[in-house]
Write a protein that holds these residues in place. Sequence first.
Motif, PDB file in Angstrom:
ATOM      1  N   PRO A   1       6.486  -4.037  -4.777  1.00  0.00           N
ATOM      2  CA  PRO A   1       7.241  -3.494  -3.647  1.00  0.00           C
ATOM      3  C   PRO A   1       8.237  -2.436  -4.105  1.00  0.00           C
ATOM      4  O   PRO A   1       9.017  -2.659  -5.032  1.00  0.00           O
ATOM      5  N   VAL A   2       8.220  -1.298  -3.448  1.00  0.00           N
ATOM      6  CA  VAL A   2       9.125  -0.187  -3.729  1.00  0.00           C
ATOM      7  C   VAL A   2       9.554   0.401  -2.391  1.00  0.00           C
ATOM      8  O   VAL A   2       8.731   0.502  -1.462  1.00  0.00           O
TER       9      VAL A   2
ATOM     10  N   ILE B   1       0.850  -1.185   0.000  1.00  0.00           N
ATOM     11  CA  ILE B   1       0.000   0.000   0.000  1.00  0.00           C
ATOM     12  C   ILE B   1       0.887   1.236   0.000  1.00  0.00           C
ATOM     13  O   ILE B   1       2.076   1.175   0.316  1.00  0.00           O
ATOM     14  N   LEU B   2       0.285   2.362  -0.357  1.00  0.00           N
ATOM     15  CA  LEU B   2       1.041   3.601  -0.484  1.00  0.00           C
ATOM     16  C   LEU B   2       1.394   4.164   0.887  1.00  0.00           C
ATOM     17  O   LEU B   2       0.700   3.916   1.871  1.00  0.00           O
ATOM     18  N   PRO B   3       2.455   4.963   0.949  1.00  0.00           N
ATOM     19  CA  PRO B   3       2.815   5.608   2.222  1.00  0.00           C
ATOM     20  C   PRO B   3       1.922   6.794   2.492  1.00  0.00           C
ATOM     21  O   PRO B   3       1.080   7.167   1.671  1.00  0.00           O
TER      22      PRO B   3
ATOM     23  N   LEU C   1      12.084  -8.573   2.073  1.00  0.00           N
ATOM     24  CA  LEU C   1      11.771  -7.181   2.374  1.00  0.00           C
ATOM     25  C   LEU C   1      12.241  -6.845   3.784  1.00  0.00           C
ATOM     26  O   LEU C   1      12.001  -7.614   4.719  1.00  0.00           O
ATOM     27  N   VAL C   2      12.881  -5.716   3.928  1.00  0.00           N
ATOM     28  CA  VAL C   2      13.230  -5.212   5.255  1.00  0.00           C
ATOM     29  C   VAL C   2      12.197  -4.158   5.628  1.00  0.00           C
ATOM     30  O   VAL C   2      12.070  -3.133   4.950  1.00  0.00           O
TER      31      VAL C   2
ATOM     32  N   ARG D   1       7.266   2.559   0.144  1.00  0.00           N
ATOM     33  CA  ARG D   1       5.881   2.117   0.274  1.00  0.00           C
ATOM     34  C   ARG D   1       5.729   1.261   1.535  1.00  0.00           C
ATOM     35  O   ARG D   1       6.703   0.946   2.205  1.00  0.00           O
ATOM     36  N   ARG D   2       4.508   0.854   1.827  1.00  0.00           N
ATOM     37  CA  ARG D   2       4.247   0.082   3.035  1.00  0.00           C
ATOM     38  C   ARG D   2       3.802  -1.339   2.688  1.00  0.00           C
ATOM     39  O   ARG D   2       3.175  -1.570   1.640  1.00  0.00           O
ATOM     40  N   PHE D   3       4.137  -2.249   3.558  1.00  0.00           N
ATOM     41  CA  PHE D   3       3.728  -3.650   3.441  1.00  0.00           C
ATOM     42  C   PHE D   3       2.712  -3.959   4.528  1.00  0.00           C
ATOM     43  O   PHE D   3       2.899  -3.593   5.688  1.00  0.00           O
ATOM     44  N   LYS D   4       1.650  -4.644   4.154  1.00  0.00           N
ATOM     45  CA  LYS D   4       0.608  -5.040   5.101  1.00  0.00           C
ATOM     46  C   LYS D   4       0.373  -6.536   4.945  1.00  0.00           C
ATOM     47  O   LYS D   4       0.150  -7.031   3.827  1.00  0.00           O
TER      48      LYS D   4
END
Length: 310
Positions: free
Chosen positions: A287-288, A152-154, A265-266, A291-294
Amino acid sequence: MHMYLRCAGFPNYRGRNEVKNLLEKLEHDNMDKMRAVSFNKDEMRWEIKAGVTPTMGICMMGTINKENGTYVREHYFPYINSEDMSLNLPCFIKRRIDYDTYSGVIDDSKRDISLIFRINNTFEYLDRFLKRKSVAAKAVYLSAWSSCGRIILPLADKGLQSNNDIKIQQKKFDDSFRNFENTEYNYNEPDPENTRDFSGFGSLSEELNMYSCAVLRMNKEDIYTIVESYFIPCGIECEVYSALGYILKIETHKNYYTNEIIYDLVLECNGIPFHVGINKCDLEGEPVVGRRFKGVVWMQGRVEFEKDSF
């Protein structure tokens, strides 16, 4: 069968016979990496860590039958090796009830969080314990597996607008990791960098005020614009958490046996950096960095023990 086996790049191994054949092949190919520990005259345990990428693999554990010298495999799980320190504070190590595996328990009063994770360097702990060396943990290198995740977006004020911003942010994260290991915290004293006043935060009026503000914002805003990051227990398993955090680094690996693409991913959740491994086919979105990971993650980690003093 371990439900996170697909995360390490084995999504098509579902039946017991398929998994058994896979483990036998991994055991045969990595027999030279076996470690053995003798508990007593009648019992000896072994461990093999079979790498499937440069930083990931399958850990197999079992016993040795001293009568005929055969190896009996009793347990296995996927693991991730992390060289990035997550927390430089002690943790309690407890044996699990179901098998000779151990969990670490961290009570971080500074971040107001209690964390339970599976220890993936069990044999190092057992070897030190049997040789009467120090088993006091001084730091933890956390990692996790996720079988389903979403990008998801930051938040707007933390978004990255250009490639130059990404490079600057990447360098900032790299420098923070190099300096994190040398940082020591006094958890009995307040953080001097934290200038906010939290006196009275626990009062009923403050909590009601915060709740009211959150409810009003939810009428016009999405929940993920209000909640920047979280790290909370999920389900009945003590080592499983629901996590939302910023992506600091991204590495892509290919499984040696299946050629499946795995993301390493870190993330940073509530100020705690840790690695998350996820199969590319199980990750929704691109993944960039920034950005955020959920997703839901199963926590594990490597414990660094204190040096022996003679």
